[in-house]
Scaffold this motif. Structure first.
Motif, PDB file in Angstrom:
ATOM      1  N   SER A 171       4.856  -3.868   2.523  1.00 36.64           N
ATOM      2  CA  SER A 171       5.525  -2.697   1.977  1.00 36.64           C
ATOM      3  C   SER A 171       4.557  -1.522   1.941  1.00 36.64           C
ATOM      4  O   SER A 171       3.431  -1.649   1.471  1.00 36.64           O
ATOM      5  N   GLY A 172       4.992  -0.387   2.463  1.00 35.13           N
ATOM      6  CA  GLY A 172       4.172   0.821   2.479  1.00 35.13           C
ATOM      7  C   GLY A 172       4.924   1.939   3.165  1.00 35.13           C
ATOM      8  O   GLY A 172       6.093   1.798   3.531  1.00 35.13           O
ATOM      9  N   SER A 173       4.259   3.080   3.385  1.00 34.09           N
ATOM     10  CA  SER A 173       4.934   4.176   4.068  1.00 34.09           C
ATOM     11  C   SER A 173       5.249   3.801   5.508  1.00 34.09           C
ATOM     12  O   SER A 173       6.199   4.288   6.094  1.00 34.09           O
ATOM     13  N   TYR A 174       4.463   2.896   6.080  1.00 36.83           N
ATOM     14  CA  TYR A 174       4.717   2.361   7.417  1.00 36.83           C
ATOM     15  C   TYR A 174       4.405   0.872   7.352  1.00 36.83           C
ATOM     16  O   TYR A 174       3.254   0.486   7.180  1.00 36.83           O
ATOM     17  N   ALA A 175       5.413   0.021   7.426  1.00 38.60           N
ATOM     18  CA  ALA A 175       5.221  -1.423   7.268  1.00 38.60           C
ATOM     19  C   ALA A 175       5.643  -2.170   8.519  1.00 38.60           C
ATOM     20  O   ALA A 175       6.628  -1.817   9.167  1.00 38.60           O
ATOM     21  N   GLN A 176       4.872  -3.207   8.840  1.00 38.75           N
ATOM     22  CA  GLN A 176       5.148  -4.021  10.020  1.00 38.75           C
ATOM     23  C   GLN A 176       4.845  -5.482   9.712  1.00 38.75           C
ATOM     24  O   GLN A 176       3.898  -5.776   8.991  1.00 38.75           O
ATOM     25  N   GLY A 177       5.626  -6.376  10.295  1.00 38.58           N
ATOM     26  CA  GLY A 177       5.324  -7.799  10.204  1.00 38.58           C
ATOM     27  C   GLY A 177       5.355  -8.339   8.792  1.00 38.58           C
ATOM     28  O   GLY A 177       4.315  -8.581   8.202  1.00 38.58           O
ATOM     29  N   THR A 201       0.846  -1.192   0.000  1.00 40.13           N
ATOM     30  CA  THR A 201       0.000   0.000   0.000  1.00 40.13           C
ATOM     31  C   THR A 201       0.880   1.239   0.000  1.00 40.13           C
ATOM     32  O   THR A 201       2.089   1.163   0.215  1.00 40.13           O
ATOM     33  N   GLN A 202       0.258   2.398  -0.191  1.00 37.67           N
ATOM     34  CA  GLN A 202       0.980   3.658  -0.058  1.00 37.67           C
ATOM     35  C   GLN A 202       0.899   4.174   1.367  1.00 37.67           C
ATOM     36  O   GLN A 202       1.533   5.156   1.706  1.00 37.67           O
ATOM     37  N   ALA A 203       0.132   3.488   2.226  1.00 39.53           N
ATOM     38  CA  ALA A 203      -0.018   3.897   3.620  1.00 39.53           C
ATOM     39  C   ALA A 203       0.499   2.782   4.530  1.00 39.53           C
ATOM     40  O   ALA A 203       1.558   2.237   4.296  1.00 39.53           O
ATOM     41  N   ARG A 204      -0.270   2.414   5.551  1.00 40.37           N
ATOM     42  CA  ARG A 204       0.105   1.358   6.501  1.00 40.37           C
ATOM     43  C   ARG A 204      -0.057  -0.013   5.860  1.00 40.37           C
ATOM     44  O   ARG A 204      -1.083  -0.322   5.274  1.00 40.37           O
ATOM     45  N   SER A 205       0.969  -0.830   6.005  1.00 35.61           N
ATOM     46  CA  SER A 205       0.970  -2.178   5.443  1.00 35.61           C
ATOM     47  C   SER A 205       1.394  -3.152   6.541  1.00 35.61           C
ATOM     48  O   SER A 205       2.453  -2.978   7.139  1.00 35.61           O
ATOM     49  N   SER A 206       0.572  -4.160   6.811  1.00 43.63           N
ATOM     50  CA  SER A 206       0.843  -5.047   7.941  1.00 43.63           C
ATOM     51  C   SER A 206       0.559  -6.503   7.597  1.00 43.63           C
ATOM     52  O   SER A 206      -0.467  -6.815   7.008  1.00 43.63           O
ATOM     53  N   GLY A 207       1.472  -7.379   7.991  1.00 40.49           N
ATOM     54  CA  GLY A 207       1.254  -8.816   7.877  1.00 40.49           C
ATOM     55  C   GLY A 207       1.202  -9.334   6.459  1.00 40.49           C
ATOM     56  O   GLY A 207       0.137  -9.535   5.905  1.00 40.49           O
ATOM     57  N   GLY A 208       2.351  -9.574   5.866  1.00 42.06           N
ATOM     58  CA  GLY A 208       2.390 -10.078   4.499  1.00 42.06           C
ATOM     59  C   GLY A 208       1.627 -11.375   4.312  1.00 42.06           C
ATOM     60  O   GLY A 208       0.975 -11.582   3.300  1.00 42.06           O
ATOM     61  N   ALA A 209       1.686 -12.279   5.293  1.00 41.98           N
ATOM     62  CA  ALA A 209       0.969 -13.557   5.195  1.00 41.98           C
ATOM     63  C   ALA A 209      -0.247 -13.598   6.124  1.00 41.98           C
ATOM     64  O   ALA A 209      -1.310 -14.033   5.721  1.00 41.98           O
ATOM     65  N   SER A 224       9.558   0.004   4.643  1.00 43.97           N
ATOM     66  CA  SER A 224       8.848   1.264   4.883  1.00 43.97           C
ATOM     67  C   SER A 224       9.546   2.398   4.168  1.00 43.97           C
ATOM     68  O   SER A 224      10.763   2.499   4.189  1.00 43.97           O
ATOM     69  N   SER A 225       8.746   3.273   3.568  1.00 42.95           N
ATOM     70  CA  SER A 225       9.333   4.416   2.882  1.00 42.95           C
ATOM     71  C   SER A 225       9.519   5.610   3.787  1.00 42.95           C
ATOM     72  O   SER A 225      10.325   6.478   3.501  1.00 42.95           O
ATOM     73  N   SER A 226       8.798   5.667   4.935  1.00 42.30           N
ATOM     74  CA  SER A 226       8.926   6.855   5.771  1.00 42.30           C
ATOM     75  C   SER A 226       9.128   6.578   7.252  1.00 42.30           C
ATOM     76  O   SER A 226       9.350   7.515   8.004  1.00 42.30           O
ATOM     77  N   SER A 227       9.063   5.353   7.717  1.00 48.63           N
ATOM     78  CA  SER A 227       9.338   5.070   9.118  1.00 48.63           C
ATOM     79  C   SER A 227       9.859   3.657   9.269  1.00 48.63           C
ATOM     80  O   SER A 227       9.897   2.886   8.326  1.00 48.63           O
ATOM     81  N   SER A 228      10.240   3.295  10.476  1.00 47.72           N
ATOM     82  CA  SER A 228      10.912   2.021  10.694  1.00 47.72           C
ATOM     83  C   SER A 228      10.003   0.832  10.402  1.00 47.72           C
ATOM     84  O   SER A 228       8.788   0.918  10.469  1.00 47.72           O
ATOM     85  N   ALA A 229      10.631  -0.283  10.091  1.00 50.37           N
ATOM     86  CA  ALA A 229       9.920  -1.508   9.748  1.00 50.37           C
ATOM     87  C   ALA A 229      10.357  -2.634  10.669  1.00 50.37           C
ATOM     88  O   ALA A 229      11.443  -2.600  11.234  1.00 50.37           O
ATOM     89  N   THR A 230       9.483  -3.615  10.851  1.00 51.93           N
ATOM     90  CA  THR A 230       9.850  -4.817  11.587  1.00 51.93           C
ATOM     91  C   THR A 230       9.771  -5.999  10.639  1.00 51.93           C
ATOM     92  O   THR A 230       8.863  -6.081   9.822  1.00 51.93           O
ATOM     93  N   ALA A 231      10.696  -6.925  10.748  1.00 56.50           N
ATOM     94  CA  ALA A 231      10.865  -7.961   9.733  1.00 56.50           C
ATOM     95  C   ALA A 231       9.804  -9.053   9.759  1.00 56.50           C
ATOM     96  O   ALA A 231       8.758  -8.906   9.146  1.00 56.50           O
ATOM     97  N   SER A 232      10.026 -10.156  10.423  1.00 59.80           N
ATOM     98  CA  SER A 232       9.147 -11.307  10.276  1.00 59.80           C
ATOM     99  C   SER A 232       7.858 -11.206  11.088  1.00 59.80           C
ATOM    100  O   SER A 232       6.780 -11.409  10.567  1.00 59.80           O
TER     101      SER A 232
END
Length: 105
Positions: free
Chosen positions: A59-65, A28-36, A94-102
């Motif tokens: 993947s997004g401006s703010y991505a997690q998990g 997304t271009q915004a919040r993106s969470s939980g690829g699976a 994340s394009s604008s803030s920190s990300a967490t991997a798995s």
């Protein structure tokens, strides 16, 4: 692959998840969470998850998990039992803030 969200009057429940998760993603271009798997507020996976997570991402401006995201706020719950399996090549971008991997909880 799996997105689960309940509400304050109805807890969303999955008893267990068994299987492999390969090359799933959220983009997304915004919040993106939980690829699976995205287990959000008022949700539970009571008996946990058994499977391998390979090449999943968020993947997004703010991505997690990149593989799994489990979110609970101060007034909601989100629970996952035991998680068993291998995590290989999962990531969050994340394009604008920190990300967490798995896994992000």
């Amino acid at each position: 692959a799996i997105n689960q969200v309940g509400d304050s009057s109805n807890m969303a429940t999955i008893k267990s998840i068994t299987g492999n998760f390969t090359n799933n993603y959220t983009l997304t271009q915004a919040r993106s969470s939980g690829g699976a798997i995205n287990n959000n507020a008022y949700s539970q996976i009571t008996n946990g998850i058994n499977g391998n997570f390979i090449g999943n991402y968020a993947s997004g401006s703010y991505a997690q998990g990149g593989a799994i995201y489990n979110y609970a706020s101060s007034n909601s719950t989100a629970q996952i039992g035991n998680i068993e399996g291998d995590f290989i090549g999962n990531y969050a971008k994340s394009s604008s803030s920190s990300a967490t991997a798995s896994i992000s909880a």
